[in-house]
Design a protein around this motif. Structure first.
Motif, PDB file in Angstrom:
ATOM      1  N   GLU A   6       0.721  -1.280  -0.274  1.00  0.00           N
ATOM      2  CA  GLU A   6      -0.178   0.091  -0.026  1.00  0.00           C
ATOM      3  C   GLU A   6       0.781   1.313   0.133  1.00  0.00           C
ATOM      4  OE1 GLU A   6      -3.304  -0.061  -0.179  1.00  0.00           O
ATOM      5  OE2 GLU A   6      -3.294  -2.080  -0.321  1.00  0.00           O
ATOM      6  N   PRO A   7       0.392   2.387  -0.488  1.00  0.00           N
ATOM      7  CA  PRO A   7       1.267   3.498  -0.483  1.00  0.00           C
ATOM      8  C   PRO A   7       0.955   4.221   0.768  1.00  0.00           C
ATOM      9  CG  PRO A   7      -1.046   3.924  -1.777  1.00  0.00           C
ATOM     10  CD  PRO A   7      -1.006   2.498  -1.565  1.00  0.00           C
ATOM     11  N   PRO A   8       1.848   5.016   1.293  1.00  0.00           N
ATOM     12  CA  PRO A   8       1.861   5.864   2.359  1.00  0.00           C
ATOM     13  C   PRO A   8       0.798   6.778   2.793  1.00  0.00           C
ATOM     14  CG  PRO A   8       3.616   6.622   1.012  1.00  0.00           C
ATOM     15  CD  PRO A   8       2.926   5.442   0.327  1.00  0.00           C
ATOM     16  N   VAL A   9       0.276   6.684   3.719  1.00  0.00           N
ATOM     17  CA  VAL A   9      -0.798   7.674   4.059  1.00  0.00           C
ATOM     18  C   VAL A   9      -0.087   8.751   4.970  1.00  0.00           C
ATOM     19  CG1 VAL A   9      -2.537   5.752   4.115  1.00  0.00           C
ATOM     20  CG2 VAL A   9      -1.471   6.384   6.221  1.00  0.00           C
ATOM     21  N   PHE A 219       3.976   0.936  19.383  1.00  0.00           N
ATOM     22  CA  PHE A 219       4.051  -0.260  18.550  1.00  0.00           C
ATOM     23  C   PHE A 219       5.214  -1.160  18.862  1.00  0.00           C
ATOM     24  CE2 PHE A 219       6.684   2.302  16.071  1.00  0.00           C
ATOM     25  CZ  PHE A 219       7.670   1.607  15.392  1.00  0.00           C
ATOM     26  N   ASP A 220       5.140  -2.268  18.429  1.00  0.00           N
ATOM     27  CA  ASP A 220       6.468  -3.150  18.574  1.00  0.00           C
ATOM     28  C   ASP A 220       7.390  -3.197  17.244  1.00  0.00           C
ATOM     29  OD1 ASP A 220       8.177  -5.417  19.062  1.00  0.00           O
ATOM     30  OD2 ASP A 220       6.739  -6.724  19.193  1.00  0.00           O
ATOM     31  N   VAL A 221       8.494  -2.437  18.101  1.00  0.00           N
ATOM     32  CA  VAL A 221       9.598  -2.313  16.748  1.00  0.00           C
ATOM     33  C   VAL A 221      10.364  -3.590  16.468  1.00  0.00           C
ATOM     34  CG1 VAL A 221      11.383  -1.791  18.371  1.00  0.00           C
ATOM     35  CG2 VAL A 221      11.475  -0.645  16.037  1.00  0.00           C
ATOM     36  N   MET A 222      10.163  -4.625  17.439  1.00  0.00           N
ATOM     37  CA  MET A 222      10.829  -6.021  17.127  1.00  0.00           C
ATOM     38  C   MET A 222      10.572  -6.980  16.010  1.00  0.00           C
ATOM     39  SD  MET A 222      13.356  -5.674  19.193  1.00  0.00           S
ATOM     40  CE  MET A 222      13.703  -4.516  20.516  1.00  0.00           C
ATOM     41  N   GLU A 223       8.988  -6.546  15.703  1.00  0.00           N
ATOM     42  CA  GLU A 223       8.197  -7.148  14.678  1.00  0.00           C
ATOM     43  C   GLU A 223       8.619  -6.629  13.233  1.00  0.00           C
ATOM     44  OE1 GLU A 223       3.851  -8.819  13.292  1.00  0.00           O
ATOM     45  OE2 GLU A 223       4.293  -8.024  15.390  1.00  0.00           O
ATOM     46  N   ALA A 224       9.189  -7.304  12.576  1.00  0.00           N
ATOM     47  CA  ALA A 224       9.518  -7.048  11.099  1.00  0.00           C
ATOM     48  C   ALA A 224       8.388  -6.513  10.154  1.00  0.00           C
ATOM     49  CB  ALA A 224      10.424  -8.117  10.300  1.00  0.00           C
ATOM     50  N   GLY A 225       8.480  -5.280   9.603  1.00  0.00           N
ATOM     51  CA  GLY A 225       7.528  -4.812   8.839  1.00  0.00           C
ATOM     52  C   GLY A 225       6.403  -3.792   9.700  1.00  0.00           C
ATOM     53  N   ASN A 226       6.229  -3.994  10.618  1.00  0.00           N
ATOM     54  CA  ASN A 226       5.540  -3.042  11.421  1.00  0.00           C
ATOM     55  C   ASN A 226       5.430  -1.411  11.218  1.00  0.00           C
ATOM     56  OD1 ASN A 226       3.798  -4.675  13.007  1.00  0.00           O
ATOM     57  ND2 ASN A 226       5.025  -4.413  15.070  1.00  0.00           N
ATOM     58  N   LEU A 227       6.861  -0.925  10.888  1.00  0.00           N
ATOM     59  CA  LEU A 227       6.749   0.264  10.664  1.00  0.00           C
ATOM     60  C   LEU A 227       6.003   0.551   9.413  1.00  0.00           C
ATOM     61  CD1 LEU A 227       8.092   2.947  11.433  1.00  0.00           C
ATOM     62  CD2 LEU A 227      10.041   2.577  10.422  1.00  0.00           C
ATOM     63  N   ARG A 228       6.368  -0.312   8.144  1.00  0.00           N
ATOM     64  CA  ARG A 228       5.942  -0.093   6.979  1.00  0.00           C
ATOM     65  C   ARG A 228       4.306  -0.372   7.019  1.00  0.00           C
ATOM     66  NH1 ARG A 228       4.108  -4.131   4.462  1.00  0.00           N
ATOM     67  NH2 ARG A 228       5.462  -5.499   5.291  1.00  0.00           N
ATOM     68  N   ARG A 229       3.919  -1.316   7.898  1.00  0.00           N
ATOM     69  CA  ARG A 229       2.341  -1.337   7.846  1.00  0.00           C
ATOM     70  C   ARG A 229       1.728  -0.248   8.478  1.00  0.00           C
ATOM     71  NH1 ARG A 229       4.382  -6.180  10.733  1.00  0.00           N
ATOM     72  NH2 ARG A 229       4.530  -7.946   9.195  1.00  0.00           N
ATOM     73  N   ILE A 230       2.263   0.465   9.549  1.00  0.00           N
ATOM     74  CA  ILE A 230       1.827   1.773  10.019  1.00  0.00           C
ATOM     75  C   ILE A 230       1.895   2.926   8.839  1.00  0.00           C
ATOM     76  CG2 ILE A 230       2.311   3.447  11.651  1.00  0.00           C
ATOM     77  CD1 ILE A 230       3.469   1.357  13.491  1.00  0.00           C
ATOM     78  N   SER A 232       1.530   2.547   5.962  1.00  0.00           N
ATOM     79  CA  SER A 232       0.520   2.231   4.941  1.00  0.00           C
ATOM     80  C   SER A 232      -0.946   2.130   5.405  1.00  0.00           C
ATOM     81  CB  SER A 232       0.661   0.966   4.412  1.00  0.00           C
ATOM     82  OG  SER A 232       2.001   0.816   3.669  1.00  0.00           O
ATOM     83  N   GLY A 233      -1.082   2.670   6.601  1.00  0.00           N
ATOM     84  CA  GLY A 233      -2.534   2.898   7.354  1.00  0.00           C
ATOM     85  C   GLY A 233      -2.747   1.929   8.257  1.00  0.00           C
ATOM     86  N   ALA A 234      -2.262   0.735   8.532  1.00  0.00           N
ATOM     87  CA  ALA A 234      -2.683  -0.468   9.006  1.00  0.00           C
ATOM     88  C   ALA A 234      -2.809  -0.009  10.756  1.00  0.00           C
ATOM     89  CB  ALA A 234      -1.643  -1.695   9.182  1.00  0.00           C
ATOM     90  N   ASN A 235      -3.782  -0.513  11.655  1.00  0.00           N
ATOM     91  CA  ASN A 235      -3.828  -0.247  12.876  1.00  0.00           C
ATOM     92  C   ASN A 235      -3.041  -1.316  13.656  1.00  0.00           C
ATOM     93  OD1 ASN A 235      -5.104   0.722  15.116  1.00  0.00           O
ATOM     94  ND2 ASN A 235      -6.778  -0.674  15.221  1.00  0.00           N
ATOM     95  N   VAL A 236      -1.846  -0.872  13.956  1.00  0.00           N
ATOM     96  CA  VAL A 236      -1.032  -1.626  14.605  1.00  0.00           C
ATOM     97  C   VAL A 236      -0.605  -0.911  15.734  1.00  0.00           C
ATOM     98  CG1 VAL A 236       1.538  -2.294  14.472  1.00  0.00           C
ATOM     99  CG2 VAL A 236       0.275  -2.385  12.499  1.00  0.00           C
ATOM    100  N   GLY A 237      -0.660  -1.871  17.012  1.00  0.00           N
ATOM    101  CA  GLY A 237      -0.279  -1.106  18.277  1.00  0.00           C
ATOM    102  C   GLY A 237      -1.490  -0.337  18.817  1.00  0.00           C
TER     103      GLY A 237
END
Length: 246
Positions: A6-9, A219-230, A232-237
């Protein structure tokens, strides 16, 4: 350097990292694997065209508040802690450059020639040119945490979201490591955090975000991909903002 999905929001973010995020699981100092993993996460998001400011703590080396009992003044101890943040900023900057990211380290304390002095206009110019800016030495003043420095820099650079990177997947009603039935919140208001004394950031940092309507996502920085998910608009953390819901 591009990114799939997904593109960045968001167009601009401030990421607050603890020094411990770069440290070995046991002990102090820097862990090469952790340093490179964090750099890879940041590099991926920078490759999406998102403007990124970073504030990193120094707790993996020294924290002023931990100097209780040592034969030193608290102000001096905080100055030592500021230098610890500079070491982490320089190390992270090198890791990012190795990952192909243009970086500038700016310090609130004069560390010329190893880092630029913090100048807001210069930081904004770097961000506009696609460079990641790492802010070292907190606010430059003792008795203020790097959380407060992160909130301040986030407001100054016009960040749309402040990201608080931790080792757990959000904000809980109690320490999840000690209380198995602790509840994780999906969202909280600033006042929820302050009145319940929840372990998000120090009160001054949360209040500054509240006053400037700057959302915080923990959010949990130890889980790979979390930063990108956030990005991209995902509801992480856990999201901390103006709402009243949990």
């Amino acid at each position: 350097m591009g990114s799939q999905g997904e593109p960045p929001v968001y167009r601009r973010l401030l990421l607050k990292l603890s020094g411990e995020a770069l440290a070995p699981a046991t002990g102090s100092g820097l862990d090469a694997d952790r340093l490179n993993a964090v750099a890879a996460e940041v590099a991926e998001v920078a490759g999406m065209g998102v403007g990124l400011g970073l504030v990193v703590g120094g707790g993996n080396y020294f924290r002023g508040a931990r100097a209780v009992g040592l034969p030193m003044d608290r102000i001096v101890a905080d100055h030592i802690g500021m230098l610890a943040t500079a070491m982490n900023a320089l190390a992270l900057g090198q890791a990012l450059e190795s990952a192909g990211v243009a970086v500038r380290v700016q310090s609130a304390v004069d560390l010329t020639p190893i880092a630029e002095p913090y100048v807001r206009a210069r930081a904004l110019a770097h961000l506009d040119k696609g460079r990641v800016v790492i802010f070292a030495c907190g606010t430059g003043n003792p008795l203020f945490t790097t959380d407060s420095a992160a909130s301040l820099r986030a407001v100054e650079i016009g960040a749309q979201l402040m990201l608080k990177a931790t080792k757990v997947d959000g904000v809980y009603s109690d320490d999840p490591l000690c209380t198995p039935d602790a509840v994780r919140y999906e969202s909280l208001s600033y006042d929820d955090v302050l009145t319940r004394s929840l372990a998000v950031m120090d009160a001054a940092a949360v209040a500054l975000c509240r006053d400037h309507r700057l959302p915080i996502r923990v959010f949990d920085v130890m889980e790979a991909g979390n930063l990108r998910r956030i990005v991209s608009g995902a509801n992480v953390g856990t999201l901390v903002w103006g709402g009243t819901g949990e």
